[in-house]
Design a protein around this motif. Structure first.
Motif, PDB file in Angstrom:
ATOM      1  N   ARG A  50       0.845  -1.192   0.000  1.00 58.14           N
ATOM      2  CA  ARG A  50       0.000   0.000   0.000  1.00 58.14           C
ATOM      3  C   ARG A  50       0.878   1.237   0.000  1.00 58.14           C
ATOM      4  N   GLN A  97       0.609   4.224  -0.776  1.00 55.45           N
ATOM      5  CA  GLN A  97       0.155   5.517  -0.239  1.00 55.45           C
ATOM      6  C   GLN A  97       0.136   5.542   1.288  1.00 55.45           C
ATOM      7  N   ARG A  98       0.344   4.358   1.894  1.00 58.98           N
ATOM      8  CA  ARG A  98       0.368   4.381   3.352  1.00 58.98           C
ATOM      9  C   ARG A  98       1.779   4.227   3.897  1.00 58.98           C
ATOM     10  N   GLU A 143     -10.521  -0.822  -1.223  1.00 56.28           N
ATOM     11  CA  GLU A 143      -9.484  -0.039  -1.914  1.00 56.28           C
ATOM     12  C   GLU A 143      -8.215   0.120  -1.088  1.00 56.28           C
ATOM     13  N   ARG A 198      -7.196   2.233   1.051  1.00 57.74           N
ATOM     14  CA  ARG A 198      -6.599   3.560   1.131  1.00 57.74           C
ATOM     15  C   ARG A 198      -6.386   3.999   2.575  1.00 57.74           C
TER      16      ARG A 198
END
Lengths: 390, 354
Positions: A246, A248-249, A375, A377
């Protein structure tokens, strides 16, 4: 008093608002905690299975009287655990119809645990597992494998009152369920994931040795991964790598004390040098890498692969030659819930727990909330019921 | 003084084993010159000669033996000429992180008797020889008189390894265990679990002639009779506290996992070779909260424990009877062949029998 209560309970749902008014207008003489404004009904989102016409359907149902040891709670905030996402995608099978959801912070409405110090309004977290306290597993501290195990969010609607999951306005906590009060310093948003994700991480930590200048590798950067990074750092581990998909994390990994690894970084230089590897991503193909990284005598914790598509591609030789320990961690025991709350309280200002948590959806938007969860997110997506009764 | 050793030249050489007589060197500080009284053939050596394992060549194989002190340079010890000893397979440094946390068998400077090149040190590095030069980092334990040579020989691989495994076995009230394998490791494991207080110990294997020994070592024999095994498997599913793999075969692992109760322990000892693919899922391990522990060799304390255990139980169990015939060192190849047949739990080798 008794007669009027029977009368009230005999009304069906369409008269519920009248009943509520009557109920709250009554001034009961016997003002024990069990007889204050008792909600007559609640709402729960029923899961009908992935192949049914309506996968999720709201249902309003009566809330029965409590039996000894039970606690009626209202759900303040629930969070969506990845295992529920797997259920709606067909990767896990749960009984149907049922009420899913097993992570939530709840509030006491009324209870029948006179020996406890519970009070109406107390914010609580609660053990996913309701256990008997007497079988060989409970007695050896493995309550999550109780022979009479009941799991919130994993039980048929017909089991007990049916208020068995967190995607609902209320839950009836059974008498074999350990509960822990949430200190004020911890917000609802941070408290919701305690009783699956954080408590499971605490259970895993029980098997982590104290290693001087210890090095660890956390495979997975979801909620479990980030909690595990923080817990390992607090345990004294000097270097905690964290891998995941992930991207974006990944910035959070650093905030939680980890060293982020990107994409397929091999980390050749740490071969045979890692004391503890923790699998928290649910994917079995990371295991060979974990075995390579472990030093002789090292420990591998398996936490995420709780589904059948977790074929391991390893040899007995790999485990023997390095004298490795592999430990499977599934759920947790009551003490781990205590430890989770203590851990969160102690480190609440140190790590950005609040930032991991995503948006809150109304209970009626559960399907949409699940979509957003898929997703990946956010560490967690939240669900809040509109509480119709107080 | 001269010593004889049987050099292993590798599978594909003209002569797999060749005898060599060379002078014994002077001892360095900490070393012990011993003569081999009796060596036993461990199955791993059989695997080496059949190509399932690769060891450095040329080398002297053999890592199980009871030996006798001829001379030594350990003035701080109480060793005397003539003392019968067993000795640790692993020579370790005692200072690296592994030695310091009790995992000497993974010492960063590890040397293993029977697994070292001929050119390493004096070359008197294995038990298929008249003598061994025991190095300064090797733990030794005296063998009490009550233990015969035949019973002492397998201590320093098989029995000591079992002691290491036992360190991870909890004392459980009415415990139930399942031992997968009926070789020397399986028999020792059965008897140790029995002595530890386990109420029911099953032992499964392929060698029906071992069944009477299994019973006498405190376990319930299960044979390759599929029907009986199947019934027991069904009955004991989820009820076994400890399963011990000591047969070297990976296809028993699925059965083992089924048998284990939640929170149970699986010890892997035998699968020390590459053809040990596991066909299991992460889910199986997680859902039952299982622990799998790999056991390879042992640390010095386990050698002490092995000798103590044998002394304590030597009259109770038929250790003497499970050990087979003795061959002269010059007949090593033949002895290994007999060992391959697995008629006996151990086949012995003695230098200078003739």
């Amino acid at each position: 008093m008794i007669v009027s209560r029977i009368l009230i309970r005999s009304f069906k749902q369409k008269y519920s608002h009248i009943c509520r008014t009557l109920c709250s207008a009554q001034k009961s003489n016997a003002t024990t905690h069990t007889e204050k404004t008792y909600p007559i009904s609640g709402t729960r989102t029923v899961f009908n299975g992935i192949n049914s016409q309506t996968m999720f359907a709201p249902q309003t149902a009566l809330i029965p009287e409590l039996t000894p040891g039970e606690i009626l709670v209202k759900v303040r905030l629930a969070s969506i655990c990845m295992s529920d996402v797997h259920t709606i995608r067909g990767q896990r099978i749960e009984p149907t119809p049922s009420v899913l959801g097993h992570e939530a912070i709840v509030e006491v409405v009324t209870h029948r645990r006179p020996e406890s110090d519970l009070a109406v309004g107390d914010r609580l977290t609660f053990s996913i597992a309701d256990s008997c306290g007497q079988c060989e597993f409970c007695l050896t501290g493995l309550n999550q494998k109780c022979i009479k195990l009941f799991k919130y969010g994993h039980a048929k609607l017909s089991d007990g009152s049916g208020y068995n999951g967190c995607y609902a306005t209320h839950i009836i906590l059974r008498r074999g369920t350990h509960v822990v009060k949430i200190p004020e310093i911890i917000s609802d948003r941070c408290a919701a994931p305690i009783n699956c994700s954080l408590a499971t991480a605490m259970c895993a930590m029980e098997y982590v040795p104290k290693a001087k200048n210890g090095r660890a590798f956390v495979q997975g950067d979801g909620m479990l991964g980030l909690y595990t990074c923080a817990a390992l750092r607090e345990h004294g581990f000097e270097r905690v790598y964290c891998s995941g998909t992930r991207l974006q994390r990944s910035k959070f990994i650093e905030h939680f004390g980890g060293i982020p690894l990107y994409n397929d970084e091999i980390l050749e230089e740490e071969t045979n040098k890692i004391d503890v590897v923790v699998e928290v991503c649910g994917v079995s193909n990371v295991v060979n890498d974990g075995l390579r990284l472990l030093k002789p005598g090292g420990v591998y914790l398996f936490v995420g692969m709780v589904h059948p598509h977790s074929q391991l591609n390893i040899t007995g030789e790999q485990i023997i030659r390095k004298c490795l320990t592999i430990k499977g961690i599934h759920n947790y025991a009551p003490r781990h819930l205590d430890q989770a709350v203590q851990f969160l309280e102690k480190t609440f200002k140190k790590y950005p727990y609040e930032e991991l948590i995503g948006p809150t959806y109304d209970l009626s938007d559960l399907s949409q909330a699940m979509q957003i969860s898929i997703e990946k997110r956010y560490g967690r997506v939240l669900v809040k019921p509109n509480v119709l009764t107080s | 003084m001269l010593g004889e050793r049987i050099v292993f030249n590798g599978l594909n050489s003209e002569k797999m084993f060749s005898s060599e007589t060379v002078p014994l060197p002077e001892l360095a500080p900490g070393e012990i010159l011993v003569k081999v009284r009796l060596a036993s053939i461990c199955m791993s050596d059989v695997h080496t000669t059949t190509g399932q394992r690769v060891e450095p060549t040329p080398s002297v194989l053999g890592h199980e033996a009871v030996v006798e002190v001829i001379a030594h340079r350990r003035p701080e010890s109480d060793l005397m000429k003539g003392d019968r000893l067993t000795f640790s397979i692993a020579d370790s440094c005692t200072k690296c992180e592994f030695c310091l946390k009790g995992l000497s068998q993974k010492c960063t400077k590890l040397f293993k008797y029977g697994h070292a090149k001929l050119s390493d040190g004096s070359g008197f590095n294995g038990c298929y020889a008249s003598h061994i030069i025991i190095r300064s980092g090797t733990h030794v334990v005296k063998i009490p008189n009550i233990i015969s040579d035949r019973c002492a020989a397998p201590i320093n691989c098989s029995l000591a390894t079992v002691m290491c495994a036992m360190e991870f076995v909890p004392k459980i009230k009415n415990g139930r265990a399942f031992v997968q394998g009926d070789g020397m490791l399986g028999l020792y494991t059965s008897v140790v679990l029995h002595e530890l207080g386990y109420e029911t110990v099953y032992c499964s294997g392929n060698h029906i002639q071992r069944s009477q020994f299994i019973t006498r070592f405190g376990a319930v024999p299960l044979y390759n009779d599929r029907r009986i095994n199947y019934e027991i498997l069904i009955e004991e599913t989820n009820k076994i506290d400890v399963v011990v793999e000591v047969c070297g075969v990976s296809n028993v692992v699925n059965d083992g996992i089924k048998l284990l109760k939640p929170g149970g322990l699986y010890l892997f000892l035998g699968m020390v070779h590459p053809h040990s693919d596991l066909h299991i899922t992460g889910e199986q391990i997680i859902r039952k909260c299982l622990m799998i522990k790999g056991i390879h060799n042992y640390a010095p304390r386990h050698l002490d424990q092995a000798v103590d255990f044998l002394v304590k139980t030597i009259d109770k169990y038929p250790y003497e009877e499970v050990v087979g015939p003795t061959y002269d060192l010059s007949d090593l190849q033949n002895a290994i062949k007999i060992a391959t047949e697995k008629t006996y739990a151990r086949v012995l080798v003695k230098p200078n029998m003739k």
